[in-house]
Design an enzyme around this catalytic site. Sequence first.
Site, short mmCIF file in Angstrom:
data_model
loop_
_atom_site.label_atom_id
_atom_site.label_comp_id
_atom_site.label_asym_id
_atom_site.label_seq_id
_atom_site.Cartn_x
_atom_site.Cartn_y
_atom_site.Cartn_z
N GLU A 59 0.85 -1.19 0.00
CA GLU A 59 0.00 0.00 0.00
C GLU A 59 0.88 1.24 0.00
OE1 GLU A 59 -3.20 2.21 2.88
OE2 GLU A 59 -3.40 0.04 2.63
N ASP A 70 -3.53 10.31 9.84
CA ASP A 70 -2.23 9.73 10.20
C ASP A 70 -1.65 10.34 11.47
OD1 ASP A 70 -1.80 7.82 8.07
OD2 ASP A 70 -1.78 9.57 6.75
#
Length: 279
Positions: A59, A70
């Site tokens: 990924e 994130d």
Amino acid sequence: MTYDGHVRGAVNRQGVALQAELNGARPTFGAFSVAGYPDLRSGIEAFVTFAQSGATVLEVGAPAIDPWLDGPAIAAAHRRALRAGDGVSTTLETVRQVSTLSDRPVITMMYWATVLTYGPERMARDLAAMGAAGCLVPDVPPAYATSWATAAAEAGITAPLLVARGASPGEMSATCRAATGFVYAPAAAGQRTGYSARIDLDDLSSFVGAVRRLVPTTPVLTGIGISTPELAASAVRQCGVAGVVIGSPLVRALADGGLDRAIPMVEGFAALISQARVG
């Protein structure tokens, strides 16, 4: 052909490989890092090495100005990658080289702002041309989920979607039915990547069960909060997921010691995930 309410096209060769991996007997181990981190060449080398060390799906995160999902480790990787160049160009080149150098399916993870600025149809076409199997966009607005999935289908790639733990029943249903390739179900509710506190596997199992009742034939992957190989294996055994995607532990390892530090971690996750069985 119509499926789950909208038109699906035939996926490309890489998409077929992704589907075969997700529906195979072994659990999927997705390894994540950011394109261009710590630099373009080293980032490509990291993905290829992850594949050689046991990752079954790769990924590639597209560097973003505001990677809101994130945590600190991956956000820092986004910032460093962006200092070196354009995020989309770096991502496309990374996908091109990694899909050529590795036989593992390559997907991208892109924020909707990146896709929308570049153009959804153009993005889907260019990713397909570079060898991507799909593009996970974790924050597609519900109103755009079907049109994005259709654009991806017309280009021949899959369009996995993240279903938020706090989504309303209507939003959850729409997201799950629009997703192609797989549905991404976060292990930690309301957390960013890098979360390492306790994960309630019973709660995750219930959530995954609700997703599977909506789309029984679509594989479900989990991540966000899966911080150790032991937890990854437990999630596969107990929660009915087809596999896990590991990001922050690998990015932290790259930051702390490069591939010398990351390879043993990838191997550790691969060993325990491969021994688990989907529950």
